[in-house]
Design an enzyme around this catalytic site. Structure first.
Site, PDB file in Angstrom:
ATOM      1  N   ALA A   1      -2.412   6.418   5.821  1.00 14.21           N
ATOM      2  CA  ALA A   1      -2.096   4.992   5.676  1.00 14.21           C
ATOM      3  C   ALA A   1      -0.657   4.760   6.108  1.00 14.21           C
ATOM      4  O   ALA A   1       0.096   5.710   6.323  1.00 14.21           O
ATOM      5  CB  ALA A   1      -2.270   4.556   4.224  1.00 14.21           C
ATOM      6  N   LYS A   2      -0.268   3.544   6.260  1.00 14.26           N
ATOM      7  CA  LYS A   2       1.134   3.202   6.500  1.00 14.26           C
ATOM      8  C   LYS A   2       1.337   1.765   6.059  1.00 14.26           C
ATOM      9  O   LYS A   2       0.406   0.953   6.126  1.00 14.26           O
ATOM     10  CB  LYS A   2       1.481   3.332   7.983  1.00 14.26           C
ATOM     11  CG  LYS A   2       2.949   3.572   8.234  1.00 14.26           C
ATOM     12  CD  LYS A   2       3.297   5.021   7.987  1.00 14.26           C
ATOM     13  CE  LYS A   2       4.755   5.329   8.180  1.00 14.26           C
ATOM     14  NZ  LYS A   2       5.006   6.770   8.135  1.00 14.26           N
ATOM     15  N   GLY A   3       2.557   1.451   5.644  1.00 19.00           N
ATOM     16  CA  GLY A   3       2.871   0.085   5.256  1.00 19.00           C
ATOM     17  C   GLY A   3       4.195  -0.333   5.854  1.00 19.00           C
ATOM     18  O   GLY A   3       5.003   0.517   6.242  1.00 19.00           O
TER      19      GLY A   3
END
Ligand code: NAD
Length: 421
Positions: free
Chosen positions: A110-112
């Site tokens: 994931a990444k934000g």
């Protein structure tokens, strides 16, 4: 035209996908699985209203992309930067899936990111932004769902705010919701040095592969932040000859070797590497092209491109940074028979110790630094050997081998789980 080509060469999504496509083709990946692995599971965009210190309301845009959960909860950092884009976050999320799979830890990717200019925000504004972003994502985060970590312009303090906000909503303390926390709040020993240590372990394995000894191996390191300075120090302490160092303002060279302890002290005192006695100043371009055996790009992306790959003199590139080499440069490096230890392997020491942090938080039992380092060494050595064996078996370079291994692992778990419909 050149500008368009250059944009395409340096676009993170294109860069990741071009390697994914080569690896998928070599694996003869089933077309259905290809579609699943190419597409992020979920992309969330949030509008985050914050009352700024000047009394004005401002709405920020934030993203969280969960690329794949076939192997476990999603894992990936949160970055604060003015140029964050959904395209970039999407590419970085997929990258995390492959990185976790290469080192065989039970996480997806994931990444934000939040579009903001942290250099012009107060601590209070950053805290509000972090807490509201976390609250808006409360249903998708969690130790079993998605576990963020620090990234560009976020740090231990930001992780502490994420952990506290999540815990307030759960009505109890949940340390395992993020990693990269302060030690006092469930962080892990050894996390600070982990990425640099992983780089050093990869260099050890690489020189073994080509039959060199530490003492006769000259190393140039680009970047003098967390990964670069710690990687350089650990390599120096292990007996490597460090012949070049640099940061964003330029570098220094000495073919007889640089005392990295002295360089760190000098850098802490002067905030510059230049003027370290006994060294010659150089540009970052010259550092990359220095006479050395191992080049460690540990600064930022797109440093080795079709424009300069032909000018490198090293035998090995150990990618401490994420995406330091473009796909177009890969072909040139291969034709020069340079051994590239790809980022998703070389800098995976950080996410590996993040995994240890998550395990320790869930156990409520904390390991010594010696245990962390020895477990990290085991995982990095096994992963390096697994990628090297894949490269030999399929007659591909280490980059494509690492993608093939990762895609194969994620595809296999996806097949085992079956398609729920
Ligand atoms: P950092 O901010 O601590 O250090 C970055 C260093 O690179 C600084 O010395 C800076 O001066 C230098 N730099 C920046 N732009 C440069 C340029 N154009 N030319 C030369 N030097 C330049 O960052 P970091 O945590 O060390 O991360 C470095 C790279 O490693 C990034 O690509 C990051 O995504 C990647 N990475 C970091 C970790 C980690 O645990 N910190 C883990 C995996 C990957």
């Amino acid at each position: 035209m050149t500008a368009i080509l250059q944009d395409k060469e340096t676009n993170p999504f294109e860069s990741m996908m071009s390697r994914f496509d080569i690896a998928a083709e070599k694996l003869k990946l089933d077309p259905g699985l290809y579609q699943i692995l190419r597409s992020p599971d979920r992309e969330i965009t949030v509008s985050i209203p914050i009352m700024m210190d000047n009394g004005q309301l401002k709405v920020f845009t934030g993203y969280r992309v969960q690329h794949n959960i076939a192997r476990g909860p999603c894992k990936g950092g949160i970055r604060f930067a003015p140029n964050v884009s959904l395209d970039e976050v999407r590419a970085l999320a997929a990258w995390m899936t492959w990185k976790c799979a290469v080192v065989n830890i039970p996480f997806g990717g994931a990444k934000g990111g939040i579009i903001c200019d942290p250099a012009h925000m107060s601590m209070g504004e950053k805290e509000k932004l972090t807490r509201r972003y976390t609250a808006m994502l409360i249903d998708v985060l969690g130790p079993e769902r998605d576990v963020p970590a620090p990234d560009m312009n976020t740090n231990e303090q930001v992780m502490a705010w994420v952990m506290d906000t999540y815990s307030m909503h759960q009505r109890h303390t949940v340390t395992g919701v993020v990693t990269g926390k302060p030690i006092e709040l469930g962080g892990s020993q050894g996390r600070h040095d982990a990425t640099g240590r992983g780089v050093m372990i990869c260099c050890d394995q690489a020189i073994k592969r080509i039959g060199m000894k530490r003492e006769e191996t000259r190393v140039a390191v680009q970047g003098f932040g967390n990964v670069g300075s710690i990687g350089a120090r650990l390599l120096f302490e292990a007996g490597y000859r460090i012949v070049g160092l640099s940061d964003i303002n330029g570098g220094i060279l000495n073919d007889h070797g640089i005392d990295v302890h002295a360089a760190i002290k000098h850098y802490q005192e002067t905030r510059t590497l230049e003027s370290l006695p006994g060294t010659t100043p150089c540009t970052n371009e010259a550092l990359l092209e220095a006479q050395c055996d191992i080049l460690v790009p540990a600064a930022t992306e797109n440093q080795i491109t079709s424009q300069n790959a032909d000018k490198l003199h090293c035998k090995i590139i150990c990618e401490g940074a994420n995406g330091p080499t473009t796909a177009a440069a890969d072909d040139i490096l291969e034709s020069k028979r340079i051994l590239v230890i790809p980022d998703i392997l070389a800098n995976a020491g950080g996410v590996t110790v993040s995994y240890f942090e998550w395990v320790q938080d869930r156990q409520g039992y904390f390991w010594t630094e010696a245990v962390v380092n020895s477990e990290l060494e085991r995982i990095m050595v096994d992963s390096f050997n697994a990628v090297a064996a894949y490269a030999d078996k399929h007659r591909v370079n280490m980059r494509i081998a690492s993608y093939m291994l990762a895609i194969d692992r994620v595809a296999y778990t996806t097949k085992l789980r079956g398609i729920y419909a």
